[in-house]
Design a protein around this motif. Sequence first.
Motif, mmCIF file in Angstrom:
data_model
loop_
_atom_site.group_PDB
_atom_site.id
_atom_site.type_symbol
_atom_site.label_atom_id
_atom_site.label_comp_id
_atom_site.label_asym_id
_atom_site.label_seq_id
_atom_site.Cartn_x
_atom_site.Cartn_y
_atom_site.Cartn_z
ATOM 1 N N UNK A 80 5.523 3.230 -13.305
ATOM 2 C CA UNK A 80 4.762 2.837 -12.114
ATOM 3 C C UNK A 80 5.657 2.133 -11.096
ATOM 4 N N UNK A 81 6.459 1.197 -11.583
ATOM 5 C CA UNK A 81 7.339 0.474 -10.652
ATOM 6 C C UNK A 81 8.382 1.396 -10.053
ATOM 7 N N UNK A 82 8.897 2.303 -10.876
ATOM 8 C CA UNK A 82 9.877 3.245 -10.356
ATOM 9 C C UNK A 82 9.277 4.154 -9.291
ATOM 10 N N UNK A 136 10.185 4.342 -5.195
ATOM 11 C CA UNK A 136 10.757 5.583 -4.721
ATOM 12 C C UNK A 136 10.019 6.123 -3.515
ATOM 13 N N UNK A 137 9.117 5.293 -2.957
ATOM 14 C CA UNK A 137 8.322 5.717 -1.811
ATOM 15 C C UNK A 137 9.096 5.631 -0.517
ATOM 16 N N UNK A 138 8.378 5.731 0.610
ATOM 17 C CA UNK A 138 9.026 5.716 1.924
ATOM 18 C C UNK A 138 9.831 4.434 2.150
ATOM 19 N N UNK A 139 10.903 4.570 2.910
ATOM 20 C CA UNK A 139 11.716 3.402 3.229
ATOM 21 C C UNK A 139 10.896 2.411 4.038
ATOM 22 N N UNK A 140 11.225 1.156 3.861
ATOM 23 C CA UNK A 140 10.474 0.128 4.555
ATOM 24 C C UNK A 140 11.019 -0.124 5.950
ATOM 25 N N UNK A 192 6.416 -3.037 4.783
ATOM 26 C CA UNK A 192 7.246 -4.215 4.585
ATOM 27 C C UNK A 192 8.077 -4.100 3.318
ATOM 28 N N UNK A 193 9.055 -4.946 3.158
ATOM 29 C CA UNK A 193 9.973 -4.791 2.028
ATOM 30 C C UNK A 193 9.292 -4.973 0.682
ATOM 31 N N UNK A 194 9.679 -4.151 -0.280
ATOM 32 C CA UNK A 194 9.187 -4.300 -1.636
ATOM 33 C C UNK A 194 9.997 -5.354 -2.359
ATOM 34 N N UNK A 195 11.256 -5.413 -2.080
ATOM 35 C CA UNK A 195 12.097 -6.387 -2.782
ATOM 36 C C UNK A 195 13.050 -7.044 -1.799
ATOM 37 N N UNK A 252 0.831 -1.213 0.000
ATOM 38 C CA UNK A 252 0.000 0.000 0.000
ATOM 39 C C UNK A 252 0.861 1.256 0.000
ATOM 40 N N UNK A 253 1.969 1.227 0.725
ATOM 41 C CA UNK A 253 2.842 2.399 0.736
ATOM 42 C C UNK A 253 3.416 2.672 -0.647
ATOM 43 N N UNK A 254 3.646 1.614 -1.431
ATOM 44 C CA UNK A 254 4.106 1.795 -2.796
ATOM 45 C C UNK A 254 3.050 2.443 -3.669
ATOM 46 N N UNK A 255 1.789 2.036 -3.466
ATOM 47 C CA UNK A 255 0.693 2.673 -4.204
ATOM 48 C C UNK A 255 0.577 4.148 -3.835
ATOM 49 N N UNK A 256 0.728 4.473 -2.556
ATOM 50 C CA UNK A 256 0.669 5.880 -2.141
ATOM 51 C C UNK A 256 1.796 6.681 -2.795
ATOM 52 N N UNK A 257 2.946 6.036 -2.972
ATOM 53 C CA UNK A 257 4.055 6.709 -3.652
ATOM 54 C C UNK A 257 3.712 6.959 -5.121
ATOM 55 N N UNK A 258 3.018 6.023 -5.746
ATOM 56 C CA UNK A 258 2.562 6.231 -7.124
ATOM 57 C C UNK A 258 1.616 7.419 -7.188
#
Length: 474
Positions: free
Chosen positions: A442-444, A448-452, A471-474, A412-418
Amino acid sequence: MLRVAVVGSGPSGVYTAQALVGQSDVPGIRVDVLDRLPCPYGLVRYGVAPDHEKIKSLQGSLRTVLEDERIAFLGDVEVGTRGLTPARLLELYHAVVYCVGAARDRRLGIPGEELRGSFSATEFVSWYSAHPDAVHEDFGLDRAGAVVVGAGNVAVDVTRLLVRRAEELRPTDIPQDALEALKDSAVREVHMVARRGPSAARFTTKELRELGALPDTEVVVDPAELALDPGYAAPDGLPAVSRRNVEVLRAWAGRAAEGSPRARAVRLRFFLRPVEILGEAGRVTAVRFERTEPDGQGRVRGTGRYEEIPAGLVLRAVGYQGVPLPGLPFDTATGTVPHEAGRVLRDGVPSPGEYVAGWIKRGPTGVIGTNRPCAKETVASLLADAPALARRPIAPDPLPELHALGHEPVPWTGWLAIERAEAALGGTLGRGPVKIPDWTGLRGAARGGPAFDAARRPGEGGLADRTREGGPIS
């Protein structure tokens, strides 16, 4: 604890997740909503026209559900790839609900359908909705005429977007390349063509009326075509929506000619069946239609009379079909997964832990709200099976297993970064938020969002908590 995966984050998937966590008598449910895209909301994001802000606002209610602490969004996870089979999912979750929709468009099955300038309406919608799978090629917007085959809301949407002025779309989230292409478009006349009469059309009255409200655009109907429809002459026996549609068309047919010509025209045609798309040098130049007529039994028959409509662009909007998901049973006749009250059937027998909801369950029918009772039926079946399902051993945490298979979930944090990146993109263009139209972007943006923070919530530590907190993205 009962851990459930919902595959698909469109309305049917979100309503399924909502129904699951709304069961106060079943404590400890955790739901992971998986989607092959980095973004949630399915067709609400990628299928609703950019100028339909009221319908797009449904994202707000879907967002509220996905922000529930018992639900985790995991984007960019495609089931059926990198070893993530339905069988493997059942090793990670007690139950899996597939809400994958109907992704393939129906074809006309006529000669010339492969010519340049011939597309499905789905491809056109994906392009102006910034779907990362969208084609980015010549849509034939440099020609004056276009033909849209179909008489549903999708047909009305693409017809409207073809004649809508670009300045009216600028305040929306339409991607910049689509906005520029529509600004430069030479299309001035769109024929929206149906093989049956107006009483059989599937568009809603609200959508139909929007065509008549377009600035500097004339809507033209042929009274002789309307009169062929028995329901047009005697509308009292029609369903309410069809009756209202007929009333709108009757009013348009009875209008006096405008005093001055309009810049654009929408021509609504009925009782014409496409038989061939014509072309020169591999490109669409016209569509050949056969005139049809009612057969007295609710269908139509050919008359042997033909008509050609010049066009540089042809869009077919004649419905959707479900697509088989590797590892799941599939009924090719209906385009659905065989089921019983949402329970997936394998060789006629319910498969423990596997369920379906939405279009892949019932076919591409109904409106957005139809997904809610559909999801509730499936969830009722799942919860009835829950005591037995919860006893089955599964992996302690799906996330390491997904990583081991090569998947890099966007939480979800990645989506918020998008979302932030799209707002920033719009700002550079002097617009509001503008959609990012490609996978790389989109992936970039997501990464580029908040650190996990990989720390788990004390006493819990499930995937939902780690992705909620970052949680970790990768």
